[in-house]
Scaffold this active site. Structure first.
Site, mmCIF file in Angstrom:
data_model
loop_
_atom_site.group_PDB
_atom_site.id
_atom_site.type_symbol
_atom_site.label_atom_id
_atom_site.label_comp_id
_atom_site.label_asym_id
_atom_site.label_seq_id
_atom_site.Cartn_x
_atom_site.Cartn_y
_atom_site.Cartn_z
ATOM 1 N N LYS A 1 -10.622 3.813 -8.082
ATOM 2 C CA LYS A 1 -9.740 4.621 -7.226
ATOM 3 C C LYS A 1 -8.294 4.555 -7.701
ATOM 4 O O LYS A 1 -7.563 5.534 -7.641
ATOM 5 C CB LYS A 1 -9.804 4.141 -5.773
ATOM 6 C CG LYS A 1 -11.155 4.305 -5.126
ATOM 7 C CD LYS A 1 -11.152 3.795 -3.696
ATOM 8 C CE LYS A 1 -10.978 2.299 -3.561
ATOM 9 N NZ LYS A 1 -12.069 1.483 -4.112
ATOM 10 N N GLN B 1 -11.432 -0.832 -1.060
ATOM 11 C CA GLN B 1 -12.871 -1.175 -0.998
ATOM 12 C C GLN B 1 -13.708 0.121 -1.024
ATOM 13 O O GLN B 1 -13.243 1.103 -1.590
ATOM 14 C CB GLN B 1 -13.186 -2.025 0.254
ATOM 15 C CG GLN B 1 -12.608 -3.431 0.200
ATOM 16 C CD GLN B 1 -11.184 -3.526 0.702
ATOM 17 O OE1 GLN B 1 -10.834 -2.929 1.693
ATOM 18 N NE2 GLN B 1 -10.348 -4.286 0.014
ATOM 19 N N ASP C 1 -14.099 -0.997 -6.184
ATOM 20 C CA ASP C 1 -13.907 -1.042 -7.638
ATOM 21 C C ASP C 1 -14.463 0.189 -8.345
ATOM 22 O O ASP C 1 -14.909 0.114 -9.484
ATOM 23 C CB ASP C 1 -14.548 -2.310 -8.240
ATOM 24 C CG ASP C 1 -14.033 -3.554 -7.550
ATOM 25 O OD1 ASP C 1 -12.811 -3.641 -7.391
ATOM 26 O OD2 ASP C 1 -14.859 -4.400 -7.151
ATOM 27 N N GLY D 1 -7.889 -4.791 -5.251
ATOM 28 C CA GLY D 1 -7.213 -4.931 -6.534
ATOM 29 C C GLY D 1 -7.366 -3.614 -7.269
ATOM 30 O O GLY D 1 -8.453 -3.265 -7.698
ATOM 31 N N HIS D 2 -6.293 -2.851 -7.338
ATOM 32 C CA HIS D 2 -6.338 -1.590 -8.074
ATOM 33 C C HIS D 2 -5.687 -1.807 -9.427
ATOM 34 O O HIS D 2 -4.507 -2.118 -9.508
ATOM 35 C CB HIS D 2 -5.565 -0.487 -7.338
ATOM 36 C CG HIS D 2 -6.268 0.026 -6.126
ATOM 37 N ND1 HIS D 2 -5.819 1.110 -5.415
ATOM 38 C CD2 HIS D 2 -7.398 -0.371 -5.534
ATOM 39 C CE1 HIS D 2 -6.649 1.340 -4.414
ATOM 40 N NE2 HIS D 2 -7.611 0.450 -4.456
#
Ligand code: IMP
Ligand code: MG
Length: 423
Positions: A23, A232, A20, A47-48
């Site tokens: 990225k 990650q 988080d 989760g991006h």
């Protein structure tokens, strides 16, 4: 292939903390300089979040590079694909009006996540309290290592039914041995139903399948530029992270190699991404965590620090220099992007952890071998506007990108990095 003839450049983007780091935003800003954007490890635990035309888009499996029309997206062999999540993600990207015919390539060697993997993840996490995302990552990797994984290519094999029967029988034994009761509605152990579901998924995904290792290698040698998008962060790496509070894949450069089939010399540069502070979701040690509940809640609110995948509130802490020095070494990081500087500006206070004191010994750099339960941090206040200089002085590594907000515009590149991108 003749190495001297490699023409395209390969940039590896890694999270330098516990995930988080932002990225998604960085990759989105960079992908206009690249022909391919590649996800190589992890799965839907990632989760991006990206803002696209004013809309919030959350990517779980597909590289966010798909948002740039010039850029093709690759999901290489190291990625775990959840049959349901993946389908929904494709549908929601289609709803944005994006066309990706001929722009999305998926390896048939990817392992799948089925419902029973998720059920096992929940059952196991009840006992071990890692605080996983319950997305089935750990069990899918466990089955892969046991040689009981299901890959996309298996869907097209004549022995699919026999394979499923064997795997589901085995999974059922583990599930009930964990004390979980089996009822009729748990039809995720029903091999005929799973087979039917997989066959439908096979029809859906067939047109996207490609030998991605071969494709990437060939394209790099043809002069195409490739961005490898880590999920990650280094502290969640299975081997070098804060074990056992880690994910089940390798988030370090080794993960990018086994997850794509590229070799170490194919990678030209490693960009680490760090927030201007630190967050983590799930359990495990977190040396720079802000203990004052009011203060941490304030920072969490200003930074919208809630998980993109699970919605869980993220734990928040100060910038941790010993952690970053470790990530830079383990990740072979050449330069760093610092994100969410605007959050610290709004918060109005900035501290960093300069070093650790552990049982009267001073540590300038983190190591998972130290007595992690007894880390005392040495804190120092800093001026937010000095973050670039302070970061560079303390780590010896260049800070080449600074991000000041979720939009595509709020980003600043150093000339040196820009030259690398356009060269
Ligand atoms: P898993 O990957 O679901 O097995 O979860 C293992 C640990 O990694 C938990 O602490 C999760 O919260 C954390 N984790 C997994 N994926 C992400 C991510 O994308 N961002 C932040 N933390 C993650
Ligand atoms: Mg995330």
């Amino acid at each position: 292939m003749d190495k001297a003839k490699k023409k395209g450049k390969v940039l590896l983007v890694l999270g330098a903390q516990w995930g988080d780091e932002g990225k998604g935003k960085i990759v989105d800003a960079l992908s206009k300089f690249f022909d391919y954007s590649v996800r190589f490890q992890g799965g839907p635990n990632a989760g991006h979040t990206v803002i696209f035309n004013g809309k919030k888009v959350i990517f779980h499996t597909i590289p966010s590079g798909i948002l740039q029309e010039n850029c093709s997206a690759v999901v290489s062999n190291g990625v775990l694909i959840d049959v349901d999540v993946f389908r929904n993600e494709i549908e929601s990207i289609k709803r944005l009006g994006l066309k990706f015919d001929g722009r999305l390539f998926i390896s048939p060697l990817c392992h799948l996540i089925l419902e029973f993997h998720k059920a096992l993840d929940s059952a196991i996490d009840k006992r071990s309290n890692i605080g996983t995302t319950k997305m089935g990552i750990g069990p899918s990797v466990e089955f892969k290592v046991l040689r009981k994984g299901i890959r996309i290519k298996d869907i097209f094999s004549k022995s699919l039914r026999d394979k499923l029967k064997d795997i589901l029988d085995y999974a059922k034994c583990i599930y009930s041995s964990l004390g979980e009761s089996l009822s009729d509605d748990q039809n995720y152990f029903d091999y005929l139903r799973v087979e039917e579901k997989l066959l439908r998924f096979g029809e859906f995904i067939e047109n996207f399948l490609a030998e991605t290792d071969l494709l990437l290698k060939r394209e790099i040698y043809n002069g195409k530029n490739v961005l490898l998008e880590g999920a990650q962060g280094i502290l969640l790496d299975l081997d070098f992270g804060s074990y056992p509070f880690v994910t089940s894949t390798n988030t370090t450069p080794g993960g990018a190699l086994v997850g794509t089939g590229l070799g170490p010399k194919d990678i030209d540069m490693v960009l680490g991404v760090s927030k201007s502070y630190t967050t983590r979701v799930g359990s495990g040690y977190f040396p720079s965590e802000i203990k004052d509940a009011k203060l941490s809640q304030m920072l969490r609110e200003i930074g919208h620090e809630y998980g993109a995948t699970t919605g869980r509130p993220r734990r928040v802490g100060w910038l941790d220099i010993p952690i970053l020095k470790y990530s830079i070494r383990i990740g072979s990081i050449d330069c760093v992007a610092i994100t969410k500087i605007d959050t610290l500006e709004k918060f109005g206070k900035a501290f960093l952890v300069e070093k650790y004191k552990v049982n009267d010994k001073i540590y300038e750099e983190f190591s998972p071998t130290i007595d992690v339960e007894n880390i005392q941090t040495v804190l120092r206040e800093f001026k937010i506007s000095d973050i670039k200089k302070i970061f560079e002085d303390m780590t010896g590594v260049k800070n080449v990108i600074r991000s000041y907000g979720p939009d595509r515009e709020n980003i600043e590149f150093d000339e040196s990095f820009y030259s690398f991108l356009v060269s």
